[in-house]
Design an enzyme around this catalytic site. Structure first.
Site, short mmCIF file in Angstrom:
data_model
loop_
_atom_site.label_atom_id
_atom_site.label_comp_id
_atom_site.label_asym_id
_atom_site.label_seq_id
_atom_site.Cartn_x
_atom_site.Cartn_y
_atom_site.Cartn_z
N GLY A 82 0.77 -1.24 0.00
CA GLY A 82 0.00 0.00 0.00
C GLY A 82 0.79 1.28 0.00
N GLU A 113 3.58 3.97 6.32
CA GLU A 113 2.34 3.19 6.15
C GLU A 113 1.37 3.92 5.24
OE1 GLU A 113 0.62 0.51 6.81
OE2 GLU A 113 1.05 -0.32 8.78
N ASP A 114 0.53 3.16 4.55
CA ASP A 114 -0.52 3.78 3.75
C ASP A 114 -1.64 4.33 4.63
OD1 ASP A 114 -1.36 1.23 4.56
OD2 ASP A 114 -1.99 0.58 2.57
N ASP A 137 -5.52 2.13 10.71
CA ASP A 137 -6.93 1.83 10.92
C ASP A 137 -7.11 1.35 12.36
OD1 ASP A 137 -9.61 1.40 10.06
OD2 ASP A 137 -9.19 -0.68 9.58
N LYS A 190 -7.42 6.80 10.24
CA LYS A 190 -8.84 6.74 10.60
C LYS A 190 -8.91 6.57 12.11
CE LYS A 190 -10.03 3.36 7.53
NZ LYS A 190 -10.88 2.53 6.62
N PHE A 240 -14.05 3.32 3.53
CA PHE A 240 -13.07 2.43 2.93
C PHE A 240 -12.55 3.12 1.68
CE2 PHE A 240 -11.23 -1.02 0.54
CZ PHE A 240 -10.53 -1.69 1.54
N VAL A 241 -11.26 3.39 1.65
CA VAL A 241 -10.68 4.16 0.56
C VAL A 241 -9.73 3.32 -0.28
CG1 VAL A 241 -10.97 6.40 1.69
CG2 VAL A 241 -8.89 5.06 2.13
N ASP A 265 -5.66 -0.74 -2.04
CA ASP A 265 -6.40 -1.65 -2.92
C ASP A 265 -7.71 -2.12 -2.31
OD1 ASP A 265 -5.22 -3.36 -0.90
OD2 ASP A 265 -5.83 -5.03 -2.17
N ARG A 280 -4.87 0.10 -7.01
CA ARG A 280 -3.63 0.65 -6.45
C ARG A 280 -3.00 1.71 -7.37
NH1 ARG A 280 -2.05 -2.51 -2.07
NH2 ARG A 280 -2.41 -4.74 -2.23
P1 5GP Z 1 -4.85 -1.87 10.78
O1 5GP Z 1 -3.93 -2.96 11.15
O2 5GP Z 1 -4.42 -0.49 11.28
O3 5GP Z 1 -6.28 -2.16 11.12
O4 5GP Z 1 -4.92 -1.83 9.23
C1 5GP Z 1 -3.95 -1.37 8.45
C2 5GP Z 1 -4.10 -1.97 7.08
O5 5GP Z 1 -5.46 -2.26 6.76
C3 5GP Z 1 -3.64 -0.99 6.03
O6 5GP Z 1 -2.26 -1.10 5.81
C4 5GP Z 1 -4.49 -1.41 4.86
O7 5GP Z 1 -3.85 -2.48 4.18
C5 5GP Z 1 -5.76 -1.92 5.45
N1 5GP Z 1 -6.81 -0.89 5.45
C6 5GP Z 1 -7.37 -0.27 6.50
N2 5GP Z 1 -8.29 0.62 6.14
C7 5GP Z 1 -8.30 0.60 4.79
C8 5GP Z 1 -9.04 1.33 3.79
O8 5GP Z 1 -9.87 2.20 4.04
N3 5GP Z 1 -8.75 1.00 2.49
C9 5GP Z 1 -7.86 0.06 2.14
N4 5GP Z 1 -7.67 -0.16 0.85
N5 5GP Z 1 -7.14 -0.64 3.05
C10 5GP Z 1 -7.36 -0.37 4.36
MG MG Z 2 -1.61 -2.32 3.86
#
Ligand code: 5GP
Ligand code: MG
Length: 174
Positions: free
Chosen positions: A42, A96-97, A100, A128, A149-150, A156, A162
């Protein structure tokens, strides 16, 4: 699922904000040579654009962390760190992208700490905050967004979107 007609974050807004982040990081890391450690896949556009806007020397590495299938987190994070340099004593900027639940960033941070890093700072393009399960805050955040969800600009949905140059909201079809 379909893309929002208008981007949530345009190419121009991305360029401007990433330029400002690079300025800030370059000031903070003047006289050091941090490792920009991008999280695949990402963050690949973000690392590239951030690196080109930096004013201090950096090294660039990538790791992989998997936690997601579709749009729901499994809560499990696997970190793969097959990088070619030692992180011992290094200043690492984890790129990081999106932040969440915080599970991924927190798992990677623990993994890096076990490698003997001198410092770890988290730099995320998107955040977020309303979704957080594990307490993680980024030292550098591009954009704080609501719970959408983006996709696009590296992000992706099942490996699609992507390549898009801007960030869009993925919505259920009406
Ligand atoms: P976390 O571990 O913080 O819950 O999630 C991080 C990962 O979840 C990100 O690196 C991404 O791969 C995925 N993710 C979380 N929210 C989104 C979103 O809104 N869109 C997309 N495409 N991926 C997300
Ligand atoms: Mg990711």
């Amino acid at each position: 699922m379909k893309l929002s007609n208008e981007p949530l974050i345009t190419e121009e807004a991305l360029r401007e904000r990433i330029g400002a982040l690079a300025e800030e990081i370059s000031r903070d890391y003047a006289n050091r040579k941090p490792v920009l450690l991008g999280v695949l896949k990402g963050a690949f556009h973000f690392v590239s654009d951030l690196a080109r806007a930096m004013r201090c020397p950096v090294e660039i590495e990538f790791i992989r962390a998997a936690s997601y299938a579709g749009t729901e987190s499994t809560g499990q994070v696997r970190v793969e760190l097959p990088i070619s340099i030692s992180l011992r004593g290094r200043d690492v900027i984890l790129v990081e992208d999106i932040l969440d639940t915080g599970r991924t960033a927190s798992a990677i941070r623990a993994h890096l700490q076990s490698q003997g890093t001198a410092s770890i700072a988290l730099c995320t393009l998107l955040d977020k905050p309303s979704r957080r399960v594990v307490p993680v805050t980024a030292a550098y955040t591009g954009f704080s967004i609501d719970d959408h969800f983006v996709v696009g600009y590296g992000l992706d949905y099942n490996e699609r979107y992507r390549e898009l140059a801007a960030v869009y909201i993925l919505q259920p079809e009406a």
